[in-house]
Write a protein that holds these residues in place. Sequence first.
Motif, PDB file in Angstrom:
ATOM      1  N   GLN A 260       0.856  -1.226   0.084  1.00 34.15           N
ATOM      2  CA  GLN A 260       0.016  -0.067  -0.062  1.00 34.15           C
ATOM      3  C   GLN A 260       0.906   1.377  -0.065  1.00 34.15           C
ATOM      4  O   GLN A 260       2.133   1.325   0.516  1.00 34.15           O
ATOM      5  CB  GLN A 260      -0.991  -0.006   1.411  1.00 34.15           C
ATOM      6  CG  GLN A 260      -1.962  -1.078   1.289  1.00 34.15           C
ATOM      7  CD  GLN A 260      -2.713  -0.849   2.615  1.00 34.15           C
ATOM      8  OE1 GLN A 260      -3.534   0.116   2.440  1.00 34.15           O
ATOM      9  NE2 GLN A 260      -2.646  -1.762   3.328  1.00 34.15           N
ATOM     10  N   LEU A 262      -0.171   5.884   0.209  1.00 33.56           N
ATOM     11  CA  LEU A 262      -1.013   6.789   0.529  1.00 33.56           C
ATOM     12  C   LEU A 262      -0.343   8.243   0.199  1.00 33.56           C
ATOM     13  O   LEU A 262       0.762   8.432   0.058  1.00 33.56           O
ATOM     14  CB  LEU A 262      -1.383   6.662   1.945  1.00 33.56           C
ATOM     15  CG  LEU A 262      -0.491   6.885   2.928  1.00 33.56           C
ATOM     16  CD1 LEU A 262      -0.644   8.188   3.476  1.00 33.56           C
ATOM     17  CD2 LEU A 262      -0.818   6.033   4.269  1.00 33.56           C
ATOM     18  N   ILE A 294       3.577   8.718   1.016  1.00 40.28           N
ATOM     19  CA  ILE A 294       3.837   7.443   1.961  1.00 40.28           C
ATOM     20  C   ILE A 294       3.938   6.288   1.440  1.00 40.28           C
ATOM     21  O   ILE A 294       2.627   5.719   1.004  1.00 40.28           O
ATOM     22  CB  ILE A 294       3.445   7.811   3.364  1.00 40.28           C
ATOM     23  CG1 ILE A 294       3.676   9.250   3.661  1.00 40.28           C
ATOM     24  CG2 ILE A 294       3.525   7.042   4.555  1.00 40.28           C
ATOM     25  CD1 ILE A 294       2.629   9.912   4.759  1.00 40.28           C
ATOM     26  N   THR A 307      -6.006  -4.038  -3.012  1.00 42.09           N
ATOM     27  CA  THR A 307      -6.104  -3.062  -1.625  1.00 42.09           C
ATOM     28  C   THR A 307      -5.631  -3.964  -0.631  1.00 42.09           C
ATOM     29  O   THR A 307      -5.416  -5.074  -0.464  1.00 42.09           O
ATOM     30  CB  THR A 307      -7.680  -2.956  -1.226  1.00 42.09           C
ATOM     31  OG1 THR A 307      -8.230  -4.161  -1.394  1.00 42.09           O
ATOM     32  CG2 THR A 307      -8.329  -1.852  -2.339  1.00 42.09           C
ATOM     33  N   LEU A 310      -6.497  -2.074   6.551  1.00 38.01           N
ATOM     34  CA  LEU A 310      -6.493  -0.807   7.270  1.00 38.01           C
ATOM     35  C   LEU A 310      -5.154  -0.620   8.247  1.00 38.01           C
ATOM     36  O   LEU A 310      -4.588   0.405   8.528  1.00 38.01           O
ATOM     37  CB  LEU A 310      -7.780  -0.430   7.923  1.00 38.01           C
ATOM     38  CG  LEU A 310      -7.741   0.772   8.751  1.00 38.01           C
ATOM     39  CD1 LEU A 310      -7.537   2.194   7.767  1.00 38.01           C
ATOM     40  CD2 LEU A 310      -9.242   1.053   9.449  1.00 38.01           C
ATOM     41  N   THR A 313      -1.947   0.568   7.003  1.00 38.35           N
ATOM     42  CA  THR A 313      -1.980   1.883   6.837  1.00 38.35           C
ATOM     43  C   THR A 313      -1.746   2.701   8.282  1.00 38.35           C
ATOM     44  O   THR A 313      -0.866   3.513   8.315  1.00 38.35           O
ATOM     45  CB  THR A 313      -3.314   2.429   6.385  1.00 38.35           C
ATOM     46  OG1 THR A 313      -3.679   1.768   5.158  1.00 38.35           O
ATOM     47  CG2 THR A 313      -3.326   3.736   5.720  1.00 38.35           C
ATOM     48  N   THR A 314      -2.518   2.066   9.310  1.00 40.00           N
ATOM     49  CA  THR A 314      -2.317   2.720  10.546  1.00 40.00           C
ATOM     50  C   THR A 314      -0.752   2.556  11.272  1.00 40.00           C
ATOM     51  O   THR A 314      -0.443   3.363  11.593  1.00 40.00           O
ATOM     52  CB  THR A 314      -3.418   2.219  11.236  1.00 40.00           C
ATOM     53  OG1 THR A 314      -3.394   1.065  11.630  1.00 40.00           O
ATOM     54  CG2 THR A 314      -4.839   2.540  11.146  1.00 40.00           C
ATOM     55  N   LEU A 317       1.464   4.827   9.592  1.00 41.87           N
ATOM     56  CA  LEU A 317       1.012   6.400   9.930  1.00 41.87           C
ATOM     57  C   LEU A 317       1.702   6.503  11.427  1.00 41.87           C
ATOM     58  O   LEU A 317       1.977   7.623  11.801  1.00 41.87           O
ATOM     59  CB  LEU A 317      -0.478   7.012   9.868  1.00 41.87           C
ATOM     60  CG  LEU A 317      -0.452   6.967   8.131  1.00 41.87           C
ATOM     61  CD1 LEU A 317      -2.172   7.385   7.837  1.00 41.87           C
ATOM     62  CD2 LEU A 317       0.340   8.145   7.794  1.00 41.87           C
ATOM     63  N   GLU A 318       1.516   5.512  12.220  1.00 39.29           N
ATOM     64  CA  GLU A 318       2.085   5.453  13.660  1.00 39.29           C
ATOM     65  C   GLU A 318       3.723   6.010  13.420  1.00 39.29           C
ATOM     66  O   GLU A 318       3.969   6.766  14.101  1.00 39.29           O
ATOM     67  CB  GLU A 318       2.063   4.287  14.091  1.00 39.29           C
ATOM     68  CG  GLU A 318       0.683   3.793  14.687  1.00 39.29           C
ATOM     69  CD  GLU A 318       0.473   2.273  15.245  1.00 39.29           C
ATOM     70  OE1 GLU A 318       1.530   1.673  14.835  1.00 39.29           O
ATOM     71  OE2 GLU A 318      -0.554   1.942  15.208  1.00 39.29           O
ATOM     72  N   ALA A 319       4.268   5.253  12.369  1.00 42.94           N
ATOM     73  CA  ALA A 319       5.709   5.544  12.379  1.00 42.94           C
ATOM     74  C   ALA A 319       5.951   6.901  11.803  1.00 42.94           C
ATOM     75  O   ALA A 319       6.958   7.766  12.518  1.00 42.94           O
ATOM     76  CB  ALA A 319       6.321   4.567  11.222  1.00 42.94           C
ATOM     77  N   ALA A 321       3.924   9.568  12.040  1.00 38.28           N
ATOM     78  CA  ALA A 321       3.575  10.694  13.065  1.00 38.28           C
ATOM     79  C   ALA A 321       5.059  10.706  14.139  1.00 38.28           C
ATOM     80  O   ALA A 321       4.881  11.828  14.830  1.00 38.28           O
ATOM     81  CB  ALA A 321       2.231  10.268  13.566  1.00 38.28           C
ATOM     82  N   MET A 332      -4.691  12.211   5.298  1.00 40.22           N
ATOM     83  CA  MET A 332      -4.428  11.192   4.239  1.00 40.22           C
ATOM     84  C   MET A 332      -5.737  11.201   3.320  1.00 40.22           C
ATOM     85  O   MET A 332      -6.785  11.400   3.625  1.00 40.22           O
ATOM     86  CB  MET A 332      -4.764   9.779   4.632  1.00 40.22           C
ATOM     87  CG  MET A 332      -4.933   8.852   3.723  1.00 40.22           C
ATOM     88  SD  MET A 332      -4.634   7.141   4.430  1.00 40.22           S
ATOM     89  CE  MET A 332      -6.134   6.682   4.730  1.00 40.22           C
ATOM     90  N   ARG A 334      -5.591  10.101   0.049  1.00 42.79           N
ATOM     91  CA  ARG A 334      -5.843   8.887  -0.987  1.00 42.79           C
ATOM     92  C   ARG A 334      -5.021   7.700  -0.547  1.00 42.79           C
ATOM     93  O   ARG A 334      -3.882   7.712  -0.200  1.00 42.79           O
ATOM     94  CB  ARG A 334      -5.675   9.285  -2.409  1.00 42.79           C
ATOM     95  CG  ARG A 334      -6.038   8.262  -3.462  1.00 42.79           C
ATOM     96  CD  ARG A 334      -5.982   8.889  -4.738  1.00 42.79           C
ATOM     97  NE  ARG A 334      -4.809   9.561  -5.070  1.00 42.79           N
ATOM     98  CZ  ARG A 334      -4.355  11.028  -5.398  1.00 42.79           C
ATOM     99  NH1 ARG A 334      -5.449  11.845  -5.424  1.00 42.79           N
ATOM    100  NH2 ARG A 334      -3.202  11.192  -5.748  1.00 42.79           N
ATOM    101  N   ASN A 335      -5.627   6.600  -0.406  1.00 47.50           N
ATOM    102  CA  ASN A 335      -4.702   5.158  -0.271  1.00 47.50           C
ATOM    103  C   ASN A 335      -5.165   4.130  -0.904  1.00 47.50           C
ATOM    104  O   ASN A 335      -6.138   3.988  -1.401  1.00 47.50           O
ATOM    105  CB  ASN A 335      -5.206   5.022   1.179  1.00 47.50           C
ATOM    106  CG  ASN A 335      -4.645   3.664   1.859  1.00 47.50           C
ATOM    107  OD1 ASN A 335      -5.287   3.024   2.740  1.00 47.50           O
ATOM    108  ND2 ASN A 335      -3.719   3.134   1.198  1.00 47.50           N
ATOM    109  N   TRP A 336      -3.900   3.603  -1.615  1.00 44.37           N
ATOM    110  CA  TRP A 336      -4.262   2.434  -2.826  1.00 44.37           C
ATOM    111  C   TRP A 336      -3.391   1.467  -2.402  1.00 44.37           C
ATOM    112  O   TRP A 336      -2.157   1.571  -1.540  1.00 44.37           O
ATOM    113  CB  TRP A 336      -4.127   3.182  -3.948  1.00 44.37           C
ATOM    114  CG  TRP A 336      -2.776   3.737  -4.456  1.00 44.37           C
ATOM    115  CD1 TRP A 336      -1.516   2.844  -4.941  1.00 44.37           C
ATOM    116  CD2 TRP A 336      -2.226   4.972  -3.895  1.00 44.37           C
ATOM    117  NE1 TRP A 336      -0.806   3.634  -5.233  1.00 44.37           N
ATOM    118  CE2 TRP A 336      -0.717   4.819  -4.440  1.00 44.37           C
ATOM    119  CE3 TRP A 336      -2.827   6.076  -3.407  1.00 44.37           C
ATOM    120  CZ2 TRP A 336       0.010   5.959  -4.542  1.00 44.37           C
ATOM    121  CZ3 TRP A 336      -1.736   7.120  -3.304  1.00 44.37           C
ATOM    122  CH2 TRP A 336      -0.471   7.213  -3.806  1.00 44.37           C
TER     123      TRP A 336
END
Lengths: 416, 1007
Positions: A260, A262, A294, A307, A310, A313-314, A317-319, A321, A332, A334-336
């Motif tokens: 994935q 984003l 990202i 796909t 989730l 993805t989370t 984004l933890e990393a 952030a 975010m 767009r996520n693909w």
Amino acid sequence: MQYSFLNLVRQGLSGHQDWPAQWRSPEPKTAYDVVVVGAGGHGLATAYYLAKEHGITNVAVLEKGWLGGGNTGRNTTIIRSNYLWEESEAIYEHALRLWETLSRELNYNVMYSPRGVMMLAHNVHDVQVFKRHVHANRLAGIDNEWLSPEEAKAFCPPLNISRQLRYPVLGGALQRRGGVARHDAVAWGYARGADRLGVDIIQNCEVTGIRRDINGAVEGVETTRGTIKAKKVGVVAAGHTSVLMAMASLRMPIESFPLQALVSEPIKPVLPCVVMSNSIHAYISQSDKGELVIGAGTDVYTSYSQTGGLHITTHTLEAIAELFPTFRRLRMMRNWGGIVDVTPDRSPIIGTTPVPGLFVNCGWGTGGFKATPGSGHVFAATIARGEPHPIAAPFSLERFVTGRLIDEAAAAAVAH
Amino acid sequence: MSAGAFRTATGGRIDRTHTLRFTFDGRPLQGCAGDTLASALLANGRHLVGRSFKYHRPRGIVTSGSEEPNALVTVVRDGGRTTPNLRATQVELYDGLTAISQNRWPSLTRDLGAINDKLSLMFPAGFYYKTFMGPRFLPENWAWTKVFEPAIRRAAGLGRAPTSADPDRYASRYAHCDVLVAGAGPAGLAAALAAAEAGARVIVADEQSEMGGSLLSASRGAINGVPTAQCAADALAQLAGHARVRLLPRTTVFGYFAQNMAGLAERISDHDPSPDPEGPRERLWQVRARHVVIATGAIERPLVFSNNDRPGIMLAGAALTYLNRYGVTPGQRAVIAGSHDGIYAAALDLAGVGVEVAAVLDTRADPQSAAMAAALDAGLPIRTGTCIVGSRGHLRVSEIMIGAPMADGSIRDAGRIPCDCLLMSGGWTPSVHLFSQSRGKLRFDAAAGVFLPGVSAQSETSAGACGGASGLAAVIESGAAAGRTAAQACGFGLGRARAYRVEGILEATEATGHVNAPRLPQGMAKAFVDFQNDVTSRDLELAAREGFRSIEHIKRYTTTGMATDQGKTSNMNALALVSGTLNTTVPDVGLTTFRQPYTPVTFGTLAGMARGDLFDPIRRTSIDGWAQGKGAAFEDVGTWKRAWYFPRAKEDMHAAVARECRTVRAAVGVFDASTLGKIEVVGPDAAEFLERMYVNAFKALKPGRCRYGILLNEAGFVIDDGVIARLAQDRFHVTTTTGGAASVLNMMEDYLQTEWPDLQVWLTSTTEQWAVIAVQGPRARDVIAPLVDGADVGGEALPHMSVCEAKVAGVPARLFRVSFTGELGFEINVPVGAGRSVWEAVAARVEDAGGCAYGTEAMHVLRAEKGYIIVGQETDGTVIPEDLGLGWAIGKSKADFVGRRSLVRPDMIRTDRKQLVGLLTRGRDVLLDDGAQVTSVAAPAKGTAALGHVTSSYHSSVLGKSIALALVRGGRGLMGQRLHVPMPKGAVEVEVVSPVFYDPKGEKLNG
């Protein structure tokens, strides 16, 4: 028509009415000298160099969807060559040198932007591994330098180098010549370039079978638009290579996983380089449009679904952030996902196959975009000559028989 | 009038008695409680709120919802809480709100970037692919990277990222329910009521602060005799009364994943002027629903005509919402234009509050509808068969040009109409985003010109406008039916069907694909399709002309639909235009994939609570507190914190490690080895299983004895190692590396379950169950002997590589006689609860014996002095046992083990493979770099292949010199030879030696 500032002005004055199609949409002929299966960046580059460097212009590139619609148009566009093993250094550096002149070569601005790729170390093992890379790269003449946390911060101001981080930044390996490029432009530039040299790019044409003569040699392909004859067929179909090669009764050592990526909403320039953190799974850069781009890790299970979960993805984004706490309020947009084709040693397969006339280029896993020009260049030579280009030779399918693997992932815990 | 000149005297859902102060670009303004930032700005007559992405054109508020492409602002809050790119239409007004416009310099009204608009002939779609490659006399890429790209980057982007760290907290929750209802408009509320009344557990999520959707924007009409807004309130009160219903306002269902899992983003505190600093700002919900009702409504489409983007030009439905919900009029003199009945409702409502309706323009030649009849009765100036061809105005629309479409496709000039606002409606597009994300197949409804849900892929139902229902009665009916279907799908009865009688509605939400896109005259005029990204109809035509056929190509080439609104208002217009240009049908052009999130989701929300120490769980051993008390330095090893070294007063790391090493060699040391992976392998086939997994012969191992096990992957490469003890015929205590604990167990389970399901073996991870106390050094036995009860620890009873069960310091223990230092050594395994007390008992005796605790760094040095490998350091996924001099460990008579077949491949039996050797530098203090390369010459030419590399390098205080381990091509044949290690400041000469630097005969191990 050449692409240039002057022509842009001229066309601007006449309402841009005369720009020709960037490529034709020809009907497939009944036979070609070479058929390339897959119109991603690697396949289109292969066709371009077949025509440009080997004079083989009677070439068709077959694409089941739209060109550049697979991983070429889905990746996070990171380019670098600071790999560990000499075989990898050779092919990725070969590619990097082609990147440096690609826009003019294709007369298409692929926006290659050597803004520096910095790989972060978060533990003692990372430090050892990255320093080993720096030493190996220096010997090979490839730029790669070690940065202290403070130097890393100076190079990338929003980076959090607090010692209080759960996995603090202990330093980074920087390749200044590394960077990014505009992925779609690479596919389109090669497509236009190949088309101008006479290559037929045939979209919406799915290969459904590989025809072989009584001796087992390739004599063409079956497609949804009819039979197309060719003595040489090069398969460059990433995640779906296994499916295609099975049509020639070949089993490929490939597993396919969703990967994935984003982007954030666009913001004014804030991140000047590419930052990769393999041990906490985060890859980030900022596009010319202002989006933070990202990359995440692969899903754990094999799949052809474009796909992913989730939770992947989370986790990414933890990393992000933590490393960039000022980005926490960004959003975010767009996520693909894409399907990556992974070999047992995480290195690609480029070369001949046991089926005469059938060539394969696959297994680029999570890091194929950066190799696009080099991959196409050596694969074209391999198809043209019928034997592996010297840079491609170590990446033969046979290495899984001989055991001469090129394992970057295990060596570095790096899969990108 | 309160809070703005464009506020109606009465009506709406705002509180006129509660005035809120706010500023926009520094100008103080007033709004009302219940306003959004957008409605408050409009109430003050402010339409101009932003600048477009590329041409920096002045832009106003176009919509009233999350689909807003233009009105993006930065909301400024105290340190680190400033947020860019917020839609003014979604920002709830609070007292003291500070908002600033974006992407303009020096000001919103005078923006130098607008020069791009004047030069726009130079900036068609994809212009950047065609230029910036020169000039030729400069090196490749020089001008691009030094001049053009930086300029483009500065011009691009919207708002600015915050400059300090976000101090807010974010929460996350998991939830299960029978029915998840996405959207609480008329369809969603009817569905939720029906499902709840059938007994289902229901979660209702709606992105707005107040639930009710379009029911809140209607000015007329009633359901069962009750006004629509009151109906919404009644329905919500009933739902709130159900114990099994959860209502989540301000919550967007942003993603629909596999197995009916939905991602929801709840906004909790941004609307609060002084939020609780301890409370979360937003919350991520991951909801697993048995059935999902998608009731996300429809989004109105703009009209495409020249200069359709001026401030003051707004969607008709949005104007109705501002009027009826917020008591705000869009201007004083309005033109309303469109191609369906909705425009008449808007016109009537505006006229009703005293807005001058300059014209109602219907592109249809002969509409014949009740709505039009009502408008005619009210005396509104209606012109049918008329379309808009352009607009004029500076920073605000002041006049529109109209035309009459002729039979030959041309348009006849039909004059101009002065106005200060234009309300347009190009029809409605069903919001099929979530349905598409669920992997359902869309179908194209050619009559309506829209995509609608087709074949479902998961357990869901689309209800209301997003499912194709048109008109309030049909919308409610489909919602109620969906709710009952959903409950039934979850195993509940159908329940009682409510009757809904809808009266007096004029609003139409028919989905229609007609796009008002007349052929545009040549010249500068731009007809925008994607407002934010400045994509015009000409850009789409150019893309088609240049051979881009698939909508995916056109999207990427022109960037249409790629702005922060993700094409919500633009995609259908783009599709219709492209299909017209290419002379094909909309389905032939295709539809771009709907990707999550439906609207952008904050990174912090997705990251949730995983920050700081909660980023990843910290694992600490039972002895960790003792080490902290002693002032140990720690290192991260996987998720573990391990004691790295124990510095005493004034000692640096080097000195501490040197002292710890010397102490172990001279006396005794104690080491916390608890993080080692441990797996209990039990069962009648346990020996057979290990025999197949590891290279070693385990069937021959006697109970009470240990063996050093090596684990390979299928390719034959070393991936883990550890001591394996046989406790009984059917029971093994397997140890793995710290990092390999989980992966080795996974691998074992994988083989056991998929390859050898016939074996009777059970695997249990015991890593967290045993504390492991290693006592190493010549005095190790003296230290532990008095503590051991029930076993003889003498050399004969408990020789090297053996195990026994005994009590240590009164605690039942597994006592291993093993060594990772080359000294006499024991590893005491005790239940983790007793780890600290046993450790303290042992450590006290160690100290009395002149010993000390040592950390992982000393452990590394000690093992390197002995040439013991560490997996991951001496190995890198390309190393086989023979390379490490460990070929002896392979059970030669074994039939098979994982990786065996690979070990006989041609490359594995070459004699010039890289082999583990020792390296000594000439200068005793010269320390080689870990990872430094080894070459045969001192000054290798660029591109010289390395002979190998340094895997480990330490200063050995015990040996009084630096030592290094290295993998070197054919290394075992190079003993005594000189090689070189090139460093940035020149090569270091090294001598190849045995990798065992200390006690090569191993005499200290025994005894």
